[in-house]
Design a protein around this motif. Structure first.
Motif, PDB file in Angstrom:
ATOM      1  N   ASP A   1       0.787  -1.239   0.099  1.00  0.00           N
ATOM      2  CA  ASP A   1      -0.091  -0.460  -0.466  1.00  0.00           C
ATOM      3  C   ASP A   1       0.821   0.536  -0.132  1.00  0.00           C
ATOM      4  O   ASP A   1       1.233   1.313   1.145  1.00  0.00           O
ATOM      5  CB  ASP A   1      -0.796   0.134   1.120  1.00  0.00           C
ATOM      6  CG  ASP A   1      -2.143  -1.180   1.000  1.00  0.00           C
ATOM      7  OD1 ASP A   1      -2.486  -1.648  -0.125  1.00  0.00           O
ATOM      8  OD2 ASP A   1      -1.874  -1.931   2.523  1.00  0.00           O
TER       9      ASP A   1
ATOM     10  N   ILE B   1       0.346  -0.191   9.353  1.00  0.00           N
ATOM     11  CA  ILE B   1       0.877  -1.143  10.989  1.00  0.00           C
ATOM     12  C   ILE B   1      -0.956  -1.493  10.734  1.00  0.00           C
ATOM     13  O   ILE B   1      -1.716  -1.872  10.014  1.00  0.00           O
ATOM     14  CB  ILE B   1       0.611   0.064  12.277  1.00  0.00           C
ATOM     15  CG1 ILE B   1      -1.277   1.038  12.202  1.00  0.00           C
ATOM     16  CG2 ILE B   1       1.598   0.608  12.926  1.00  0.00           C
ATOM     17  CD1 ILE B   1      -1.035   1.832  13.454  1.00  0.00           C
TER      18      ILE B   1
ATOM     19  N   ARG C   1      -4.739  -4.069  11.591  1.00  0.00           N
ATOM     20  CA  ARG C   1      -6.017  -3.167  11.075  1.00  0.00           C
ATOM     21  C   ARG C   1      -5.974  -3.612  12.514  1.00  0.00           C
ATOM     22  O   ARG C   1      -6.854  -1.782  12.657  1.00  0.00           O
ATOM     23  CB  ARG C   1      -7.110  -4.771  10.423  1.00  0.00           C
ATOM     24  CG  ARG C   1      -8.195  -3.940  10.256  1.00  0.00           C
ATOM     25  CD  ARG C   1      -9.465  -5.298   9.731  1.00  0.00           C
ATOM     26  NE  ARG C   1      -8.200  -6.171   8.653  1.00  0.00           N
ATOM     27  CZ  ARG C   1      -8.962  -6.881   8.185  1.00  0.00           C
ATOM     28  NH1 ARG C   1      -9.342  -7.579   8.468  1.00  0.00           N
ATOM     29  NH2 ARG C   1      -8.118  -7.637   7.018  1.00  0.00           N
TER      30      ARG C   1
ATOM     31  N   SER D   1       4.252  -6.852   3.252  1.00  0.00           N
ATOM     32  CA  SER D   1       2.550  -5.949   3.569  1.00  0.00           C
ATOM     33  C   SER D   1       2.158  -6.402   4.505  1.00  0.00           C
ATOM     34  O   SER D   1       2.334  -7.491   5.142  1.00  0.00           O
ATOM     35  CB  SER D   1       1.950  -5.754   2.333  1.00  0.00           C
ATOM     36  OG  SER D   1       0.819  -5.455   3.067  1.00  0.00           O
ATOM     37  N   ALA D   2       1.293  -5.322   5.641  1.00  0.00           N
ATOM     38  CA  ALA D   2       1.079  -6.564   6.689  1.00  0.00           C
ATOM     39  C   ALA D   2      -0.873  -6.305   6.547  1.00  0.00           C
ATOM     40  O   ALA D   2      -1.117  -6.437   7.176  1.00  0.00           O
ATOM     41  CB  ALA D   2       1.385  -4.343   7.291  1.00  0.00           C
ATOM     42  N   SER D   3      -0.224  -6.247   4.990  1.00  0.00           N
ATOM     43  CA  SER D   3      -2.288  -6.450   5.097  1.00  0.00           C
ATOM     44  C   SER D   3      -3.154  -7.520   4.254  1.00  0.00           C
ATOM     45  O   SER D   3      -1.845  -8.845   3.528  1.00  0.00           O
ATOM     46  CB  SER D   3      -2.817  -5.326   3.661  1.00  0.00           C
ATOM     47  OG  SER D   3      -4.425  -6.354   3.166  1.00  0.00           O
TER      48      SER D   3
ATOM     49  N   ASN E   1      -5.090  -8.868   2.819  1.00  0.00           N
ATOM     50  CA  ASN E   1      -5.599  -8.376   1.586  1.00  0.00           C
ATOM     51  C   ASN E   1      -4.550  -8.115   0.420  1.00  0.00           C
ATOM     52  O   ASN E   1      -5.173  -8.466  -0.859  1.00  0.00           O
ATOM     53  CB  ASN E   1      -6.271  -7.196   1.524  1.00  0.00           C
ATOM     54  CG  ASN E   1      -7.724  -7.202   2.671  1.00  0.00           C
ATOM     55  OD1 ASN E   1      -8.220  -8.413   2.463  1.00  0.00           O
ATOM     56  ND2 ASN E   1      -7.828  -6.298   3.369  1.00  0.00           N
TER      57      ASN E   1
ATOM     58  N   LYS F   1       5.516  -4.607  11.255  1.00  0.00           N
ATOM     59  CA  LYS F   1       5.713  -3.503  11.908  1.00  0.00           C
ATOM     60  C   LYS F   1       5.428  -2.111  12.703  1.00  0.00           C
ATOM     61  O   LYS F   1       4.694  -2.214  13.153  1.00  0.00           O
ATOM     62  CB  LYS F   1       5.403  -2.072  10.388  1.00  0.00           C
ATOM     63  CG  LYS F   1       5.907  -3.351   8.510  1.00  0.00           C
ATOM     64  CD  LYS F   1       5.005  -2.737   7.310  1.00  0.00           C
ATOM     65  CE  LYS F   1       5.349  -3.204   7.095  1.00  0.00           C
ATOM     66  NZ  LYS F   1       4.740  -2.759   4.660  1.00  0.00           N
TER      67      LYS F   1
HETATM   68  P1  B16 Z   1      -5.741  -5.283   6.000  1.00  0.00           P
HETATM   69  P2  B16 Z   1       1.586  -1.988   3.875  1.00  0.00           P
HETATM   70  C1  B16 Z   1      -1.263  -1.957   5.496  1.00  0.00           C
HETATM   71  O1  B16 Z   1      -0.374  -2.484   4.403  1.00  0.00           O
HETATM   72  C2  B16 Z   1      -1.399  -0.550   4.883  1.00  0.00           C
HETATM   73  O2  B16 Z   1      -0.236   0.380   4.694  1.00  0.00           O
HETATM   74  C3  B16 Z   1      -2.091  -0.141   6.840  1.00  0.00           C
HETATM   75  O3  B16 Z   1      -2.913   1.006   6.927  1.00  0.00           O
HETATM   76  C4  B16 Z   1      -3.390  -1.446   6.405  1.00  0.00           C
HETATM   77  O4  B16 Z   1      -3.561  -1.238   8.488  1.00  0.00           O
HETATM   78  C5  B16 Z   1      -2.511  -2.974   6.736  1.00  0.00           C
HETATM   79  O5  B16 Z   1      -2.215  -3.458   6.072  1.00  0.00           O
HETATM   80  C6  B16 Z   1      -3.365  -3.907   7.386  1.00  0.00           C
HETATM   81  O6  B16 Z   1      -3.946  -4.335   5.804  1.00  0.00           O
HETATM   82  O7  B16 Z   1      -6.563  -4.328   6.415  1.00  0.00           O
HETATM   83  O8  B16 Z   1      -5.559  -5.260   4.727  1.00  0.00           O
HETATM   84  O9  B16 Z   1      -5.221  -5.676   6.705  1.00  0.00           O
HETATM   85  O10 B16 Z   1       1.390  -0.698   3.794  1.00  0.00           O
HETATM   86  O11 B16 Z   1       1.958  -2.908   4.695  1.00  0.00           O
HETATM   87  O12 B16 Z   1       1.484  -2.372   2.529  1.00  0.00           O
END
Ligand code: B16
Ligand code: MG
Length: 218
Positions: free
Chosen positions: A9, A45, A47, A114-116, A118, A145
């Motif tokens: 992201d 960070i 969710r 990525s922390a996501s 998704n 992170k």
């Molecule tokens: P999810 P990154 C992070 O992605 C976002 O920057 C952060 O805003 C979000 O809360 C986190 O992923 C969790 O995402 O709710 O989709 O699991 O920047 O590490 O790619």
């Protein structure tokens, strides 16, 4: 330089904007003030950590049970998933597809940190999954992170040493994680939001293999 480990992201695509919108809707429903400056703290960070910060801002931390918080986080994610279901390859940030192509041709390892939860879905929507040798499973990470664990896991998955890696991030928590891992940190954004980065670019359009190599051999 043997590998490049990407944040998702804000680096590969601007889903940071969708996180902002989805959290903004939830904050509005709870009458909690929410703006872009505050949103910076939520980048990178998890969710649940994001929700905790938002509730604390509205002095509502004690008003919800764990179950209630889970329900709020799910509500935000449902709205976020509605927004990202419309993502297409045209949403790849400038210069990223060309950089991924150059890295593959040069046989430089590519990982996603990525922390996501998704992340895999988004990579598929962007038609970029093919480029990644490793997508770190965030559910298997114990510390998010700014802890370096996610970047160290990316390097280990690729079979390279941290010192041989470049990490690219758009969030302060991510830059801290990259530096904590002992990697070269590239920040995307403004220098004040990227403290500790080895180099900062204003946009991803500035990134290329030759540009990264010229800074890495320093
Ligand atoms: P999810 P990154 C992070 O992605 C976002 O920057 C952060 O805003 C979000 O809360 C986190 O992923 C969790 O995402 O709710 O989709 O699991 O920047 O590490 O790619
Ligand atoms: Mg990010």
């Amino acid at each position: 330089m043997k590998a490049v480990i990407f944040d998702l992201d804000g680096v590969i695509t601007d889903t940071a904007e969708y996180h902002f919108q989805a959290w903004g809707s939830l904050a509005a429903a709870l009458s909690i003030p929410f703006d872009r400056e505050f949103n910076e703290q939520l980048k990178g960070i998890s969710r649940t950590e994001s929700l905790d910060k938002i509730l604390a801002r509205g002095n509502l931390s004690d008003k919800f049970s764990e179950e209630g918080k889970q329900e709020l986080a799910t509500r935000k994610n449902t709205e976020y998933q509605r927004l990202i279901s419309a993502v297409t390859p045209s949403d790849i940030l400038p210069g990223i597809k060309a950089l991924l192509t150059e890295l593959r041709e040069a046989r430089i390892g590519i990982a996603l940190a990525s922390a996501s939860k998704n992340a895999t879905f988004i990579l598929e929507r962007l038609e970029l999954a093919y480029y990644f040798d490793s997508v770190v499973d965030v559910t298997a990470i114990r510390h998010g992170k700014p802890d370096p664990e996610i970047f160290l896991t990316g390097a280990a998955n690729l079979g390279v040493q941290p010192a041989e890696c470049i990490g690219i991030e758009d969030a302060q928590a991510g830059i801290q994680a990259i530096k904590g891992a002992g990697m070269f940190a590239v920040g995307v954004g403004t220098p004040s939001q990227m403290q500790g980065a080895d180099i900062v670019v204003a946009t991803t359009a500035e990134l290329s293999l030759s540009m990264l190599e010229s800074h890495f051999i320093r």
